[in-house]
Design a protein around this motif. Structure first.
Motif, PDB file in Angstrom:
ATOM      1  N   ALA A 254       0.842  -1.212   0.000  1.00 30.07           N
ATOM      2  CA  ALA A 254       0.000   0.000   0.000  1.00 30.07           C
ATOM      3  C   ALA A 254       0.871   1.254   0.000  1.00 30.07           C
ATOM      4  CB  ALA A 254      -0.934  -0.012   1.208  1.00 30.07           C
ATOM      5  N   ALA A 255       1.941   1.243   0.790  1.00 27.35           N
ATOM      6  CA  ALA A 255       2.811   2.419   0.850  1.00 27.35           C
ATOM      7  C   ALA A 255       3.511   2.646  -0.480  1.00 27.35           C
ATOM      8  CB  ALA A 255       3.841   2.251   1.975  1.00 27.35           C
ATOM      9  N   GLU A 256       3.904   1.553  -1.129  1.00 29.16           N
ATOM     10  CA  GLU A 256       4.593   1.691  -2.420  1.00 29.16           C
ATOM     11  C   GLU A 256       3.666   2.341  -3.449  1.00 29.16           C
ATOM     12  OE1 GLU A 256       6.361  -1.967  -3.902  1.00 29.16           O
ATOM     13  OE2 GLU A 256       6.437  -1.105  -5.919  1.00 29.16           O
ATOM     14  N   ALA A 257       2.402   1.922  -3.451  1.00 32.60           N
ATOM     15  CA  ALA A 257       1.449   2.540  -4.386  1.00 32.60           C
ATOM     16  C   ALA A 257       1.219   4.001  -4.010  1.00 32.60           C
ATOM     17  CB  ALA A 257       0.128   1.771  -4.362  1.00 32.60           C
ATOM     18  N   ALA A 258       1.080   4.260  -2.714  1.00 29.89           N
ATOM     19  CA  ALA A 258       0.742   5.626  -2.268  1.00 29.89           C
ATOM     20  C   ALA A 258       1.845   6.617  -2.616  1.00 29.89           C
ATOM     21  CB  ALA A 258       0.489   5.627  -0.757  1.00 29.89           C
ATOM     22  N   VAL A 259       3.091   6.235  -2.394  1.00 31.27           N
ATOM     23  CA  VAL A 259       4.178   7.216  -2.590  1.00 31.27           C
ATOM     24  C   VAL A 259       4.279   7.624  -4.064  1.00 31.27           C
ATOM     25  CG1 VAL A 259       6.155   5.648  -2.959  1.00 31.27           C
ATOM     26  CG2 VAL A 259       6.502   7.838  -1.810  1.00 31.27           C
ATOM     27  N   GLN A 260       3.816   6.729  -4.944  1.00 27.68           N
ATOM     28  CA  GLN A 260       3.916   7.054  -6.379  1.00 27.68           C
ATOM     29  C   GLN A 260       2.747   7.883  -6.870  1.00 27.68           C
ATOM     30  OE1 GLN A 260       5.825   3.643  -8.649  1.00 27.68           O
ATOM     31  NE2 GLN A 260       5.163   2.620  -6.791  1.00 27.68           N
ATOM     32  N   ASP A 261       1.745   8.057  -6.016  1.00 32.78           N
ATOM     33  CA  ASP A 261       0.541   8.792  -6.421  1.00 32.78           C
ATOM     34  C   ASP A 261       0.747  10.279  -6.144  1.00 32.78           C
ATOM     35  OD1 ASP A 261      -2.031   9.473  -7.120  1.00 32.78           O
ATOM     36  OD2 ASP A 261      -2.864   7.626  -6.267  1.00 32.78           O
ATOM     37  N   ARG A 262       1.551  10.908  -6.979  1.00 34.14           N
ATOM     38  CA  ARG A 262       1.935  12.306  -6.703  1.00 34.14           C
ATOM     39  C   ARG A 262       0.750  13.261  -6.863  1.00 34.14           C
ATOM     40  NH1 ARG A 262       4.851  11.253  -3.273  1.00 34.14           N
ATOM     41  NH2 ARG A 262       5.499  13.400  -3.074  1.00 34.14           N
ATOM     42  N   ASP A 263      -0.221  12.919  -7.744  1.00 32.12           N
ATOM     43  CA  ASP A 263      -1.398  13.784  -7.895  1.00 32.12           C
ATOM     44  C   ASP A 263      -2.174  13.843  -6.587  1.00 32.12           C
ATOM     45  OD1 ASP A 263      -0.810  14.287 -10.440  1.00 32.12           O
ATOM     46  OD2 ASP A 263      -2.328  12.955 -11.313  1.00 32.12           O
TER      47      ASP A 263
END
Ligand SMILES: Cc1ncc(COP(=O)(O)O)c(C=O)c1O
Length: 359
Positions: A254-263
């Motif tokens: 979940a953290a890996e996906a979240a950190v890439q969600d810059r928008d």
């Protein structure tokens, strides 16, 4: 309690951390500095995908999450270590670098876990005065001695929301005795446009480590993920004290996906700044002042302790939870998380009602 079985010195001095937190659907939770919108959809989706792997141990090197953090923030992934929230990293730093006879500096209104983790490690927490709710670098330097091992500095700070400038932080790092490690806690760093949380300073020096969290802007407080970036020698030490499986697969994915969600991060930052400004101004018009906040909460100052308590009671009766911060040396203040627009309006409406009553 058995008289014979005793914890080591310092443990019984710890006042257990009192969390707020209420997840009842009819309660507006503004006491924990959470993102009112929750996590990005990408993180929820990544979490769902881990459900069939719960019988498997997670990877212990956190390689993919560190690579993602490194790519987003342009940092060397080999100098990142991940923990179960930044709380665990604070605790690991105290375990690794302090113990009986060592002193750990935190500032007057500093985050409670610095003191708790220092005591748990057997060290002595040393509280240094702030100036008008702002960290005072000279006071920290004056408090250092041969016993000092760590200095904790949250920038922006919780619960004040204030910040000191990069020059001041750089001066502190440069002037600390060489046996002292400066911990820059950037739990709220993402709320400031263009701010690196101190990463560049870490790159320049051997005595600075930065901690960050997924609990605030990323809306993942329930999962417990944080990370630290530091000089190679510090990261090596932290990896030696870290439990090998301190993060589960769900946390990592979940953290890996979240950190890439810059928008998502950008939208959350902009919305927070807008509502924070609105709420602070509206409260000021009611005579409730606050310092300019650099985080996702406002520290509202009331005329008296009684008024702060009355206000918290009134908000609670209206289904809104805010944080009393008497334990932080701010008994006449309430820390109010910037919620969604309706919540911010509700807070102001409720306080306006209280203020309008004959005193
Ligand atoms: C300044 C500061 N540091 C660290 C933390 C710990 O965050 P977490 O353990 O959820 O990463 C918090 C949480 O409120 C905080 O305010």
């Amino acid at each position: 309690m058995s008289q014979a079985i005793e914890p080591k010195a310092g443990i019984l001095e710890i006042a257990p951390y009192v969390g707020g937190g209420c997840h009842a659907p009819d309660v507006v939770e503004l006491s924990m500095n959470e993102n009112p919108n929750g996590p990005p959809e990408s993180a929820r989706e990544a979490l769902r995908k881990t459900a069939h792997l719960l019988h498997r141990y997670p990877p212990s090197d956190h390689r993919d999450l560190r690579a993602a953090i490194g790519a987003v923030h342009r940092l060397d992934p080999d100098r990142i270590v991940c923990g179960a929230g930044s709380d665990e990293l604070i605790s690991m730093l105290c375990t690794a670098y302090t113990g009986p006879g060592a002193e750990v500096i935190h500032t007057e209104h500093g985050f409670a876990m610095y003191r708790i983790s220092a005591l748990a490690a057997g060290a002595t927490p040393v509280q240094v005065a702030e100036h008008e709710r702002k960290v005072d670098v000279d006071a920290i330097l004056d408090a250092c001695n041969f016993r000092t091992r760590l200095v904790f500095l949250a920038n922006p700070a919780n619960p004040t929301g204030t910040m000191i400038g990069a020059n001041e932080v750089g001066r502190l790092a440069a002037d600390l005795p060489e046996h002292v490690l400066l911990v820059l806690d950037g739990a709220y760093a993402e709320y400031i446009e263009g701010y690196d949380g101190g990463a560049k300073l870490v790159d320049k020096r051997e005595n600075v480590v930065m901690t960050r969290t997924f609990s605030k802007i990323y809306g993942l407080g329930g999962l417990r993920v944080g990370w630290a970036y530091g000089p190679a020698h510090v990261i090596d030490v932290l990896n030696r004290v870290r439990g090998p499986f301190n993060l589960g697969l769900a946390q990592l994915e979940a953290a890996e996906a979240a950190v890439q969600d810059r928008d998502f991060v950008e939208r959350s930052r902009i919305e927070n700044a807008r509502l924070r400004g609105w709420m602070a101004d509206a409260l000021a018009e009611l005579g409730v002042l606050s310092d300019t906040s650099c985080a996702n909460f406002v520290l509202a100052r009331f005329d008296s302790i009684d008024e702060a308590i009355a206000c918290q009671d009134r908000l609670r009766a209206d289904g809104v939870l805010v944080k009393r911060v008497a334990g932080y040396g701010l008994p006449h203040c309430l820390r109010i998380t910037v919620g969604d627009e309706a919540s911010c309006r509700r807070v102001v409406h409720c306080i306006a009602g209280l203020k309008a009553e004959p005193g």
